[in-house]
Design a protein around this motif. Structure first.
Motif, PDB file in Angstrom:
ATOM      1  N   PHE A   6       0.829  -1.206   0.000  1.00 56.75           N
ATOM      2  CA  PHE A   6       0.000   0.000   0.000  1.00 56.75           C
ATOM      3  C   PHE A   6       0.859   1.249   0.000  1.00 56.75           C
ATOM      4  CE2 PHE A   6       1.052   0.045   4.435  1.00 56.75           C
ATOM      5  CZ  PHE A   6       0.850   1.349   4.885  1.00 56.75           C
ATOM      6  N   VAL A   7       0.241   2.348  -0.476  1.00 61.48           N
ATOM      7  CA  VAL A   7       0.866   3.669  -0.405  1.00 61.48           C
ATOM      8  C   VAL A   7      -0.217   4.675  -0.025  1.00 61.48           C
ATOM      9  CG1 VAL A   7       2.671   3.205  -2.112  1.00 61.48           C
ATOM     10  CG2 VAL A   7       0.478   4.195  -2.856  1.00 61.48           C
ATOM     11  N   VAL A   8       0.236   5.857   0.390  1.00 52.97           N
ATOM     12  CA  VAL A   8      -0.645   6.981   0.666  1.00 52.97           C
ATOM     13  C   VAL A   8      -0.294   8.088  -0.324  1.00 52.97           C
ATOM     14  CG1 VAL A   8      -1.427   8.658   2.386  1.00 52.97           C
ATOM     15  CG2 VAL A   8      -0.681   6.369   3.115  1.00 52.97           C
ATOM     16  N   LEU A   9      -1.268   8.566  -1.072  1.00 59.23           N
ATOM     17  CA  LEU A   9      -1.058   9.629  -2.052  1.00 59.23           C
ATOM     18  C   LEU A   9      -1.562  10.942  -1.470  1.00 59.23           C
ATOM     19  CD1 LEU A   9      -2.442   7.735  -5.193  1.00 59.23           C
ATOM     20  CD2 LEU A   9      -0.074   7.799  -4.363  1.00 59.23           C
ATOM     21  N   ASP A  10      -0.708  11.966  -1.470  1.00 59.67           N
ATOM     22  CA  ASP A  10      -1.088  13.237  -0.856  1.00 59.67           C
ATOM     23  C   ASP A  10      -0.811  14.389  -1.808  1.00 59.67           C
ATOM     24  OD1 ASP A  10      -2.018  14.837   1.345  1.00 59.67           O
ATOM     25  OD2 ASP A  10       0.058  15.449   1.673  1.00 59.67           O
ATOM     26  N   ALA A  11      -1.791  15.291  -1.943  1.00 60.50           N
ATOM     27  CA  ALA A  11      -1.665  16.404  -2.888  1.00 60.50           C
ATOM     28  C   ALA A  11      -0.759  17.520  -2.388  1.00 60.50           C
ATOM     29  CB  ALA A  11      -3.044  16.979  -3.193  1.00 60.50           C
ATOM     30  N   ASN A  12      -0.487  17.569  -1.086  1.00 59.98           N
ATOM     31  CA  ASN A  12       0.305  18.653  -0.519  1.00 59.98           C
ATOM     32  C   ASN A  12       1.799  18.459  -0.745  1.00 59.98           C
ATOM     33  OD1 ASN A  12      -1.704  20.389   0.893  1.00 59.98           O
ATOM     34  ND2 ASN A  12      -2.169  18.464   1.950  1.00 59.98           N
ATOM     35  N   GLU A  13       2.527  19.556  -0.587  1.00 60.65           N
ATOM     36  CA  GLU A  13       3.985  19.503  -0.727  1.00 60.65           C
ATOM     37  C   GLU A  13       4.648  18.885   0.493  1.00 60.65           C
ATOM     38  OE1 GLU A  13       5.800  20.336  -3.325  1.00 60.65           O
ATOM     39  OE2 GLU A  13       4.148  21.082  -4.561  1.00 60.65           O
ATOM     40  N   GLY A  14       3.968  18.887   1.625  1.00 64.59           N
ATOM     41  CA  GLY A  14       4.522  18.350   2.856  1.00 64.59           C
ATOM     42  C   GLY A  14       3.415  17.885   3.773  1.00 64.59           C
ATOM     43  N   PRO A  15       3.754  17.389   4.974  1.00 66.17           N
ATOM     44  CA  PRO A  15       2.743  16.861   5.890  1.00 66.17           C
ATOM     45  C   PRO A  15       1.873  17.957   6.491  1.00 66.17           C
ATOM     46  CG  PRO A  15       4.910  16.858   6.919  1.00 66.17           C
ATOM     47  CD  PRO A  15       5.128  17.230   5.491  1.00 66.17           C
ATOM     48  N   GLY A  16       0.764  17.528   7.089  1.00 69.77           N
ATOM     49  CA  GLY A  16      -0.116  18.471   7.775  1.00 69.77           C
ATOM     50  C   GLY A  16      -1.537  18.472   7.262  1.00 69.77           C
ATOM     51  N   GLY A  17      -1.784  17.879   6.099  1.00 69.24           N
ATOM     52  CA  GLY A  17      -3.127  17.895   5.547  1.00 69.24           C
ATOM     53  C   GLY A  17      -3.641  19.312   5.385  1.00 69.24           C
ATOM     54  N   ALA A  18      -4.929  19.516   5.585  1.00 69.61           N
ATOM     55  CA  ALA A  18      -5.518  20.851   5.449  1.00 69.61           C
ATOM     56  C   ALA A  18      -4.990  21.816   6.498  1.00 69.61           C
ATOM     57  CB  ALA A  18      -7.039  20.747   5.551  1.00 69.61           C
ATOM     58  N   TRP A  19      -4.530  21.289   7.627  1.00 66.48           N
ATOM     59  CA  TRP A  19      -4.053  22.159   8.699  1.00 66.48           C
ATOM     60  C   TRP A  19      -2.855  22.999   8.268  1.00 66.48           C
ATOM     61  CZ3 TRP A  19      -6.514  23.317  13.028  1.00 66.48           C
ATOM     62  CH2 TRP A  19      -7.508  22.450  13.489  1.00 66.48           C
ATOM     63  N   ARG A  20      -2.039  22.514   7.344  1.00 66.89           N
ATOM     64  CA  ARG A  20      -0.855  23.264   6.943  1.00 66.89           C
ATOM     65  C   ARG A  20      -1.226  24.572   6.227  1.00 66.89           C
ATOM     66  NH1 ARG A  20       3.176  20.900   4.678  1.00 66.89           N
ATOM     67  NH2 ARG A  20       3.800  22.403   3.086  1.00 66.89           N
ATOM     68  N   HIS A  21      -2.485  24.695   5.808  1.00 68.59           N
ATOM     69  CA  HIS A  21      -2.942  25.893   5.106  1.00 68.59           C
ATOM     70  C   HIS A  21      -3.656  26.891   6.017  1.00 68.59           C
ATOM     71  CE1 HIS A  21      -1.926  23.777   1.443  1.00 68.59           C
ATOM     72  NE2 HIS A  21      -2.707  22.774   1.803  1.00 68.59           N
ATOM     73  N   ARG A  22      -3.834  26.548   7.290  1.00 73.78           N
ATOM     74  CA  ARG A  22      -4.553  27.445   8.186  1.00 73.78           C
ATOM     75  C   ARG A  22      -3.715  28.688   8.496  1.00 73.78           C
ATOM     76  NH1 ARG A  22      -9.945  25.627   8.820  1.00 73.78           N
ATOM     77  NH2 ARG A  22      -9.916  23.372   8.782  1.00 73.78           N
ATOM     78  N   TRP A  23      -4.398  29.766   8.795  1.00 69.98           N
ATOM     79  CA  TRP A  23      -3.764  31.051   9.064  1.00 69.98           C
ATOM     80  C   TRP A  23      -3.030  31.029  10.408  1.00 69.98           C
ATOM     81  CZ3 TRP A  23      -8.645  29.568   8.242  1.00 69.98           C
ATOM     82  CH2 TRP A  23      -9.517  29.544   9.333  1.00 69.98           C
ATOM     83  N   ASP A  24      -1.956  31.837  10.517  1.00 66.34           N
ATOM     84  CA  ASP A  24      -1.116  31.816  11.716  1.00 66.34           C
ATOM     85  C   ASP A  24      -1.845  32.306  12.967  1.00 66.34           C
ATOM     86  OD1 ASP A  24       0.983  30.792  10.296  1.00 66.34           O
ATOM     87  OD2 ASP A  24       2.058  32.695  10.088  1.00 66.34           O
ATOM     88  N   SER A  25      -2.856  33.151  12.798  1.00 70.30           N
ATOM     89  CA  SER A  25      -3.554  33.664  13.979  1.00 70.30           C
ATOM     90  C   SER A  25      -4.477  32.617  14.612  1.00 70.30           C
ATOM     91  CB  SER A  25      -4.365  34.918  13.620  1.00 70.30           C
ATOM     92  OG  SER A  25      -5.300  34.641  12.593  1.00 70.30           O
ATOM     93  N   LEU A  26      -4.673  31.475  13.941  1.00 75.18           N
ATOM     94  CA  LEU A  26      -5.410  30.373  14.549  1.00 75.18           C
ATOM     95  C   LEU A  26      -4.418  29.585  15.392  1.00 75.18           C
ATOM     96  CD1 LEU A  26      -7.963  28.673  14.925  1.00 75.18           C
ATOM     97  CD2 LEU A  26      -7.309  27.383  12.875  1.00 75.18           C
TER      98      LEU A  26
END
Length: 366
Positions: free
Chosen positions: A37-57
């Motif tokens: 098995f493998v995991v395919l991820d669209a992001n450049e790095g780990p974190g899922g959607a969380w890596r895109h959240r704003w810094d003030s969160l």
């Protein structure tokens, strides 16, 4: 990797909470990384959607952060951005369990069936083949923009939660925040702290709730959401069932008048909004904190949608009844992080059961 020619036993699409949970349990079932098995991820790095959240969160303001199986989430500095916390945690998790994540790999289409196997094609033409498929693509790529009369005539700036970066960009503006979830409430309080003039619009009165003490309450919430998915209806968001947590942080906003909704929107004009109560206000910016829909465009070739707009799920809430061998996590009730963790395990178990059955049939036929 132009094409992974040999068929894998399972492919997981998405390396967020649900996808990593599924991958962890696939390993526990004895599947070998990259071979099985493998995991395919669209992001450049780990974190899922969380890596895109704003810094003030910051971590102390982020709701629903739960540990992945087998590795507890430490308590970081509460003022650290949640995006940094989760990106680091997910990255450490992938390393600790040697999970076979391939990135960036953005799935464009999925074709096939359990009988012939599934083919996952990326936006740049790469292909991966699998006997079974666990979809964990979440919602971040599908922001929901509601329609209101006059929206196209509005000449100010319009943006969605997905496009938000920092409250300072709205200094000197009058901002209309639309949406009844926690993101909308947090935006309003951030703007207020900087002296930014705001208005809040919700279709219904905000549903504030005291934090329940009974743990069975969460199970009841998931059951309510799952009832819709089993009926082939589009799933309601978890927050629409749970309501908003009435913390001291939010209570202060209510008392100050910041977290008081003006009601629904009737129409928009070049630089104004008219509410359903007939009042009109001038505005410069509209921030649509109106949530997301499941990111499933790549599954369209499989014809999953029902007339009600949803996808019929089996009793286990992860098996797609119309397409054997396909499992969905992070959909419906498992869109919450705690639900995603449980769904990941359920999908891994269900995929393993299907694979064991098929492999037993092959041995019996031989």
């Amino acid at each position: 990797m132009q094409s992974m020619g040999e068929q894998l036993r399972t492919v997981v699409i998405g390396a967020g909470q649900a996808g990593l949970s599924a991958a962890h349990h696939l390993r526990r079932k004895g599947m070998a990384p990259f071979r099985d098995f493998v995991v395919l991820d669209a992001n450049e790095g780990p974190g899922g959607a969380w890596r895109h959240r704003w810094d003030s969160l910051t971590f102390d303001r982020a709701h629903g952060l739960h540990s992945l199986p087998g590795m507890e989430l430490d308590t970081p500095d509460p003022s650290e951005p949640a995006s940094a916390v989760v990106t680091r945690y997910y990255g450490d998790y992938e390393s600790a369990f040697a999970l076979p994540v391939i990135r960036p790999f953005k799935a464009k289409s999925v074709t096939g069936s359990l009988a012939e196997g599934f083919t996952i094609t990326s936006t740049d033409g790469r292909q991966v083949h699998a006997a079974t498929l666990i979809n964990a693509t979440g919602t971040w790529d599908k922001p929901y923009w509601p329609y209101y009369p006059g929206a196209r005539e509005f000449t100010g700036r319009q943006l969605h939660t997905r496009d938000f970066t920092a409250p300072e960009q709205f200094l000197g503006k009058r901002v209309l925040v639309v949406g009844g979830g926690t993101s909308a409430a947090q935006f309003l309080l951030q703007f207020s702290a900087l002296g930014i003039d705001t208005l809040w619009s919700t279709r219904q009165a905000p549903q504030w709730r005291q934090a329940p003490q009974d743990k069975s309450w969460g199970i009841e919430v998931e059951a309510n959401v799952n009832d819709r998915t089993r009926a082939g209806l589009t799933p309601r968001s978890v927050v629409s069932v749970t309501g908003l947590p009435l913390t001291d942080f939010y209570r202060e906003g209510i008392d100050s008048g910041v977290l008081v909704s003006r009601g629904g929107i009737d129409s928009l004009a070049a630089r104004s909004v008219t509410f359903t109560d007939g009042t009109t206000e001038d505005i410069d910016v509209i921030l649509w904190a109106t949530g997301f829909r499941a990111s499933l465009d790549h599954l369209a070739p499989l014809g999953l949608r029902e007339p009600g707009g949803g996808i019929v799920m089996a009793e286990d809430a992860v098996t797609v009844t119309k397409v054997p061998g396909l499992f969905m996590v992070g959909y419906g009730a498992s869109a919450s992080t705690i639900g995603a963790t449980r769904a990941g395990r359920a999908a891994a178990v269900a995929a393993g059961r299907v694979l064991d059955s098929r492999e037993a049939e092959v041995v019996g036929a031989g």
